[in-house]
Design a protein around this motif. Structure first.
Motif, PDB file in Angstrom:
ATOM      1  N   UNK A 163     -12.567 -17.387  33.722  1.00 49.01           N
ATOM      2  CA  UNK A 163     -13.586 -18.248  33.120  1.00 49.01           C
ATOM      3  C   UNK A 163     -12.864 -19.400  32.435  1.00 49.01           C
ATOM      4  N   UNK A 164     -13.295 -20.624  32.746  1.00 49.97           N
ATOM      5  CA  UNK A 164     -12.561 -21.805  32.279  1.00 49.97           C
ATOM      6  C   UNK A 164     -12.510 -21.871  30.761  1.00 49.97           C
ATOM      7  N   UNK A 165     -13.647 -21.628  30.127  1.00 48.94           N
ATOM      8  CA  UNK A 165     -13.673 -21.540  28.675  1.00 48.94           C
ATOM      9  C   UNK A 165     -13.169 -22.766  27.925  1.00 48.94           C
ATOM     10  N   UNK A 207     -13.395 -25.089  24.897  1.00 49.38           N
ATOM     11  CA  UNK A 207     -13.885 -24.598  23.602  1.00 49.38           C
ATOM     12  C   UNK A 207     -15.276 -25.136  23.274  1.00 49.38           C
ATOM     13  N   UNK A 226     -16.065 -35.018  24.980  1.00 51.03           N
ATOM     14  CA  UNK A 226     -16.261 -33.736  25.656  1.00 51.03           C
ATOM     15  C   UNK A 226     -15.089 -32.825  25.288  1.00 51.03           C
ATOM     16  N   UNK A 227     -15.456 -31.628  24.846  1.00 53.29           N
ATOM     17  CA  UNK A 227     -14.458 -30.701  24.315  1.00 53.29           C
ATOM     18  C   UNK A 227     -13.807 -29.841  25.363  1.00 53.29           C
ATOM     19  N   UNK A 228     -13.087 -30.482  26.268  1.00 51.46           N
ATOM     20  CA  UNK A 228     -12.386 -29.743  27.317  1.00 51.46           C
ATOM     21  C   UNK A 228     -13.288 -29.477  28.504  1.00 51.46           C
ATOM     22  N   UNK A 266     -11.537 -28.486  32.203  1.00 44.62           N
ATOM     23  CA  UNK A 266     -10.709 -27.631  33.065  1.00 44.62           C
ATOM     24  C   UNK A 266     -11.398 -27.335  34.389  1.00 44.62           C
ATOM     25  N   UNK A 281     -11.273 -24.400  39.037  1.00 46.05           N
ATOM     26  CA  UNK A 281     -10.765 -24.232  37.681  1.00 46.05           C
ATOM     27  C   UNK A 281      -9.307 -24.664  37.712  1.00 46.05           C
ATOM     28  N   UNK A 305     -11.461 -35.938  28.464  1.00 45.83           N
ATOM     29  CA  UNK A 305     -11.978 -34.840  27.650  1.00 45.83           C
ATOM     30  C   UNK A 305     -10.804 -34.043  27.124  1.00 45.83           C
ATOM     31  N   UNK A 306      -9.835 -34.797  26.623  1.00 43.46           N
ATOM     32  CA  UNK A 306      -8.642 -34.205  26.046  1.00 43.46           C
ATOM     33  C   UNK A 306      -7.354 -34.822  26.572  1.00 43.46           C
ATOM     34  N   UNK A 334      -0.421 -27.073  27.823  1.00 45.00           N
ATOM     35  CA  UNK A 334      -1.766 -26.507  27.973  1.00 45.00           C
ATOM     36  C   UNK A 334      -1.943 -25.804  29.308  1.00 45.00           C
ATOM     37  N   UNK A 368      -2.682 -21.729  30.093  1.00 52.84           N
ATOM     38  CA  UNK A 368      -3.750 -21.194  30.939  1.00 52.84           C
ATOM     39  C   UNK A 368      -3.192 -20.343  32.070  1.00 52.84           C
ATOM     40  N   UNK A 385      -5.901 -32.078  21.709  1.00 55.41           N
ATOM     41  CA  UNK A 385      -6.232 -32.789  22.941  1.00 55.41           C
ATOM     42  C   UNK A 385      -7.729 -33.108  22.958  1.00 55.41           C
ATOM     43  N   UNK A 423      -6.550 -26.165  24.942  1.00 48.33           N
ATOM     44  CA  UNK A 423      -5.885 -27.345  25.518  1.00 48.33           C
ATOM     45  C   UNK A 423      -4.374 -27.365  25.327  1.00 48.33           C
TER      46      UNK A 423
END
Lengths: 789, 162, 265
Positions: free
Chosen positions: A197-199, A201, A252-254, A256, A370, A507-508, A682, A686, B99, B137
């Motif tokens: 699951x990409x998740x 945050x 946008x908070x991430x 992935x 993902x 988004x990051x 990062x 992951x 990030x 991130x």
């Protein structure tokens, strides 16, 4: 001395200030006047026939504005799929409808059945409990190996649950079979690349609003690509023309990958906002995200690698079952095919490759890209198999890889799997990684671990990926229903500062900083003079968004093209002002100079003249200084590298501790080393998360067991080491103006096999040859125990 | 509806809430302080960490009414009085400790609590302290670096002040 | 969350009164209850917030035991000089529950009243043979208090007021953390008293926290790791889930017990 601005400088991120002071504006931070709230009633069973839905009590509940089910959505299209794969017989894949709200059947736990719109979220959720459902539960199709045998079908269109049965490279099939039959040695490995699951945050959120006076719709959404959402939702779902539909993806908070896709909730709030005449907000809570965000990976694969007596790779044969989940998500069909099969040559000269991929429908959450998407699966297959082969052949794992590398003088290199690598030097990153990991000292460290009762292991993995997605003509031929160029407008304002409008979406990734560095370098101005605007279809000319490590390689190249056009036009203006020939004008450090003279004018004068064209070549060029470009890449980019991981295993508990992790990457040229290194960190987290901690598990009835952070183990600070990262072995990309390759996904691609190889190395003495991810302590302990018996 | 009063970032505030209103909802929806984020519903992610009476807590796991009379501090109250970034915030920018920014407010608030209790944490102590803060991130590498650097700066400032 | 009335009594007497209401539920630190309420897995009519009651908060020494008020937060137990001096294992345990923010809110009483099968505190209470005092004036021995997962000897509306922990000669707690939830996948509390050894195991059994009689007997004969040679926990009745099979948990019980003995010795 390191540069302090422009390309190559570790400029501090300008976007950080708002994020660090609580002034970021994420979608859920936005509230519209008169806003209502939406709650989706979702299926609690994996597979069932809907016999009836009674919403009357819910509709009458306090604070409820409206309740909707599929029957209210007549004329609304399903969620479209953006990629069509053709199967081995030339037939299009099975593409069943993916309705906004379940029609007739529910097909996974979390499938939305009804939507309640109310004055508050609490009221909507309270009312949803009063919806009476009559659902007849059907047997659930969960395990792919069982699914393809038929029996129960997720969709009647696919009785054997197979979406497509794909072969690549089909014409190599016989030759591969032949090579494997005649080989000196064949290493076989069956493995699972587990579902993740990409998740990000930030959970997904969408706000729909309709302006009746102008007949305009606005959707604020947590998206990596607002234009793609506008295109898919406008054209295929709601029939709203682009000029009446604005899509905004603010901070946008991430993502992935999980925020690439067009989701039913986005279409619903956009559609229903017009119906109820008020804005509608929907925000997923994390539990809902686990049941509704597209998930990743989920391959079951058999790999066979044929070698001659010296370990030269002769042929590779793979066969994969790839889970699609219950419906086809936006890019799902292309992940196990064109983003996976085309990477199976890896960094090696393997002359013959054949893979068969069966995409399978199951009663689970849809699966899509993902971080890495297809490429991690390909890399894991190859690098785990090569490691096993090295052990079986008695060849050092680094040496076996080196022996089969594509050599630096072989580029451009036509692989047997369609793609052409433009440039690379795989021996260089291997040498660099082995050096940084102090492989020479490993034996002593292993002995020291042994003295403590611990097992030490070292794992190596190479990777290559296809990024900078992608040449439109190529992907069009492969089934993409869109072009994959990028657009950018560069606007020089009258007083000389610059606004850049990019179709890439940050988004990051730090685009607001990196893109400004590129423009500042080209125009010889300070970075603070450049502003980057993204994420709003009403401000940006067009865009395909951010995924597949494409932003700098494709989006950055579009910006470069526009800046080049700006310079060309500015030179014309300067020539006029300096009364010189255009061909005599040179531009450097923000000054236009007549070659061989001391006559020059500055950037600001030219910019102002463009907007106050009193003395201006008006018969030759228009006033203003603004240019738009669309950049369509000539090829993918091919970042590559070598990762080395060292672990210590506690045989009593199965606990794996990472002792060191080295990443040597070739990203081509690097604009901001600080940001690039952060992207690698990062990605590594992951990938290590996949290797050690994460995994999505459904029970036989289709209930998601790892459905919250109570059971889905996210990597935490204490789970990870400090990373050693290096990007000095650079071979610049040959076909984009910046020479960049992309760095967003590498870490997640190369790290799982490096880590698993290290653990298997540590346990080799116990007879362990493979463990499926995640290498949780329980699994490692079981593997040691099983090997002992 | 019951009324709640508290001090947030030095300002007295009050509002009507339900019994079930969480502190984070009161901050975000009642006061418009949207810097405090919600990233999960099982109290693991820590995007919502704020200080209540000087201690870091998860604002998603505290009722607003339970904070009657409390001193609450959020990310919006962490900058210097002149608006410039505070020491921890500045260290996060300097060392690229963020990030996408979504977990960042919780990270900063959590780090501030750590450094109040332990002026010289080891890297291991920083990593263990962050058990209640998930970042997807950064891989934490630069977050840890930023907190270590902030600790050093804060120690330096104290020395200078003496 | 379902709607409820919220009340925050200032005294134990008021809390007891409030708990007499229909469908009243006590809220201690809320670190488990609030997530449960969010999932709509509980629907109290009234929530009685105990955090305003100062008389059930704090740590004191009483008849040679360490008495911890039910409303005392984990961080306070971890930081207490008395606890560190007399029962460092208890301080260590409290300092590793959940995460720092959970420890700033979660309380001893809340943890014990809930009796999650993977919680840490039950292992200390059972391992130390503590006494649980309640608002009904009862003093419940740990051996009688825990009655299976999420089940305790508490009556409806009865609140824990304090827990008295006897001071052992030696003790240690070893927690093997469940990587997602940070609860104990298996946790073992070993305590040596003049009169014998107690070994309490959390996280492992479907029956909740339990005493491991074979290990207690072996360690009672000789408080040394070697005494546990050949002593193995049975996987029967152990929890099997995503994070570990019953066999793995049974194995961990042995490993964590040995490590706890090592740490205590």
């Amino acid at each position: 001395m390191p540069k302090d601005h422009g390309i190559g400088a570790s400029s501090k991120r300008r976007e950080d200030v708002r994020f660090l002071t609580g002034k970021g504006q994420y979608t859920d931070d936005i509230n519209r006047p008169g806003q209502t709230y939406c709650y989706f009633l979702r299926s609690s069973v994996a597979h069932g026939k809907i016999n009836g839905i009674d919403t009357s009590a819910a509709a009458a509940a306090p604070g409820v504005v409206a309740v909707f089910t599929a029957k209210d959505l007549e004329g609304v299209g399903g969620v479209p799929c953006g990629w069509q794969v053709t199967d081995k017989d030339g037939n299009p894949m099975k593409e069943p409808k993916h309705p906004i709200l379940a029609e007739g059947k529910v097909r996974h736990v979390g499938d939305p059945i009804a939507a309640v719109v109310a004055d508050s979220l609490a009221a909507a959720r309270d009312a949803a409990e009063q919806i009476e459902l009559d659902i007849e539960e059907l047997p659930a199709v969960i395990d792919m190996r069982a699914a393809v045998k038929g029996g129960t079908a997720v969709h009647s269109e696919a009785p054997d649950n197979i979406c497509y049965d794909w072969e690549f490279v089909a014409e190599n099939k016989a030759a591969v079979d032949e090579a494997i039959r005649g080989a000196h040695h064949v290493t076989t490995l069956e493995l699972v690349n587990q579902r993740l699951v990409a998740n990000p945050m930030e959970p997904r959120c969408a706000i729909g609003e309709y302006d009746a006076g102008r007949d305009e719709h606005t959707l604020w959404t947590t998206s990596q690509n607002p234009h793609v959402i506008r295109l898919l939702m406008g054209a295929f779902v709601l029939s709203i023309p682009e000029h009446k539909l604005r899509v905004v993806a603010p901070d946008v908070g991430g993502g992935f990958g999980s925020k690439i896709y067009h989701y039913a909730e986005e279409a619903f709030v956009t559609w229903a906002a017009k119906k109820v005449g008020r804005p509608i907000k929907w925000t997923a809570d994390r539990s809902e995200a686990f049941l509704s965000d597209a998930q990743g990976r989920d391959h079951v694969t058999k790999v066979e690698l044929a070698m001659d007596k010296d370990g030269h790779f002769l042929a590779l044969r793979c066969s994969t079952l790839a889970n699609m989940g219950a419906y086809l998500s936006t890019f799902a069909p292309c992940i196990p095919t064109w983003l996976h099969g085309t990477l199976l040559a890896g960094n090696y000269r393997t002359p013959l490759v054949f893979t068969n991929v069966k995409a399978v429908f199951t009663n689970t959450v849809p699966v899509d890209a993902y971080r890495g998407a297809g490429r991690p699966e390909a890399t894991f297959q190859l690098e785990r198999t090569i490691d096993k082969a090295a052990r079986e052949m008695g060849i050092d794992p680094a040496e076996l890889r080196r022996r089969n590398f594509i050599q630096p003088d072989q580029f451009p290199y036509q692989t047997p799997v369609a793609v052409v690598y433009d440039t690379g030097n795989y021996g260089a990153t291997l040498d660099k990684a082995l050096e940084l990991a102090d492989v020479k000292g490993f034996a002593a460290r292993k002995a020291a671990s042994k003295a403590k009762g611990k097992l030490r292991g070292l794992g190596i993995a190479n990777y290559i990926e296809a990024c900078g997605i992608a040449p439109s003509s190529l992907v069009g031929a492969l089934g993409a229903r869109a072009g994959l160029y990028e657009a950018a407008t560069v606007r020089v304002n009258p007083t000389g500062n610059i606004s850049v409008f990019t179709g890439s979406h940050s988004h990051g990734q730090g685009h607001e900083t990196t893109f400004a560095q590129v423009v500042a370098e080209m125009l010889g101005c300070s970075e603070s003079q450049v502003d980057i605007v993204h994420g709003d279809t009403s401000r940006i000319p067009f865009g395909m968004g951010t995924y597949g490590s494409r932003s700098l390689a494709v989006g950055g190249s579009a910006i470069v093209k526009s800046v080049e056009k700006i310079i060309t036009k500015a030179k014309k203006i300067a020539a006029h002002l300096l009364e010189a020939s255009e061909s005599d004008i040179t531009f450097a450090n923000g000054q236009f100079t007549v070659s061989g003279t001391d006559r020059s004018i500055d950037w600001g004068t030219v910019a102002l003249t463009a907007y106050v064209p009193h003395k201006y070549p008006i018969s030759e060029i228009e006033p203003g200084l603004e240019e738009t470009s669309f950049y369509d890449p000539a090829n993918f980019t091919y970042p590559a590298g070598t990762y080395v991981c060292e672990v210590e295993v506690d045989p009593d508990t199965g606990v794996v501790e990472i002792q060191s992790f080295v990443a040597a990457d070739d990203f081509g040229n690097v604009v901001n080393p600080m940001i690039v290194e952060g992207q690698v960190h990062g990605g590594l987290a992951q990938g290590i998360g996949q290797a050690m901690l994460e995994g999505c598990t459904y029970d036989e009835s289709g209930q998601l067991l790892s459905a919250s952070y109570m059971d889905y183990a996210m990597p935490r600070a204490a789970d990870l080491p400090n990373f050693v990262v290096d990007h000095s072995c650079a071979t610049p990309c040959t076909h984009n103006p910046l020479g960049v390759k992309g760095c967003g996904e590498a870490g997640a691609i190369g790290s799982p096999p490096a880590l698993v190889n290290a653990v298997v190395d540590a346990l080799a003495g116990h007879g362990v040859t493979h463990i499926d991810m995640p290498l949780s302590p329980g699994r490692v302990w079981e593997a040691i125990r099983a090997a002992r018996h | 509806m019951p009324k709640v009063s508290m001090t947030v970032n030095g300002k007295a505030v009050s509002g009507e809430v339900e019994g079930r209103t969480l502190l984070v909802q009161f901050l975000r929806e009642g006061l418009g302080l949207t810097g405090t984020h919600v990233g999960c519903d099982t109290s693991q992610c820590g995007a919502c960490v704020v200080h209540v009476n000087g201690e870091s807590v998860k604002a998603c796991t505290v009722f607003a009414l339970g904070c009657e009379g409390a001193e609450v501090r959020t990310i919006e109250g962490m900058a210097n009085p002149d608006g410039s970034l505070g020491v921890i915030q500045a260290a996060f920018q300097e060392h690229h400790g963020l990030q996408c920014g979504f977990c960042t407010p919780g990270m900063v608030m959590s780090a501030a609590d750590l450094l109040k209790q332990n002026a010289s944490p080891s890297e291991r102590e920083v990593r263990e302290w962050l058990e209640g803060n998930i970042c997807r991130c950064t891989g934490y590498h630069n977050i840890v670096k930023a907190i270590m650097a902030a600790a050093a700066t804060l120690r330096g400032e104290q020395v200078a002040a003496e | 969350m379902y709607a409820f009335d919220y009340t925050r009594p200032a005294s134990l007497a008021e809390a007891i009164e409030a708990m007499r209401g229909d469908e009243a539920k006590a809220l201690a630190g809320g670190q488990t209850l609030i997530p449960t309420l969010k999932q709509r897995l509980a629907s109290p009519a009234t929530l009685v917030d105990l955090t305003g009651i100062t008389e059930i908060r704090g740590i004191c020494l009483k008849d040679g035991a360490v008495s911890v008020g039910a409303g005392t937060r984990h961080a306070e137990v971890a930081a207490s000089a008395d606890v560190r001096r007399l029962i460092p294992a208890l301080s260590h345990l409290a300092g590793h529950i959940g995460d720092p923010q959970v420890r700033n809110r979660g309380t001893l009483g809340g943890s014990l009243a809930n009796n999650d099968p993977s919680a840490c505190y039950p292992a200390a209470v059972l391992g130390l043979g503590a006494t649980v005092h309640t608002s009904a004036g009862r003093a419940i021995a740990a051996d009688d208090y825990f009655q299976g997962m999420f089940t305790t000897a508490l009556d409806e509306g009865e609140l824990i007021t304090s827990v008295d922990f006897p001071v052992p000669e030696k003790a240690a707690y070893m927690k093997f953390v469940q990587p997602a939830s940070r609860f104990a996948l298996t946790g073992v509390f070993v305590a040596k008293f003049a009169g014998g050894v107690r070994v309490a195991v959390t996280g492992a059994s479907e029956g909740g926290v339990f005493r491991w009689a074979e290990a207690e007997a072996a360690l009672g004969r000789s408080f040394a790791v070697g005494a546990l040679d050949g002593v193995e926990a049975s996987p029967d009745g152990m929890i099997g889930d995503l994070h570990g099979t019953p066999e793995y948990r049974a194995h961990l019980v042995g490993v964590m017990t040995r490590r706890a003995v090592e740490a205590a010795a």
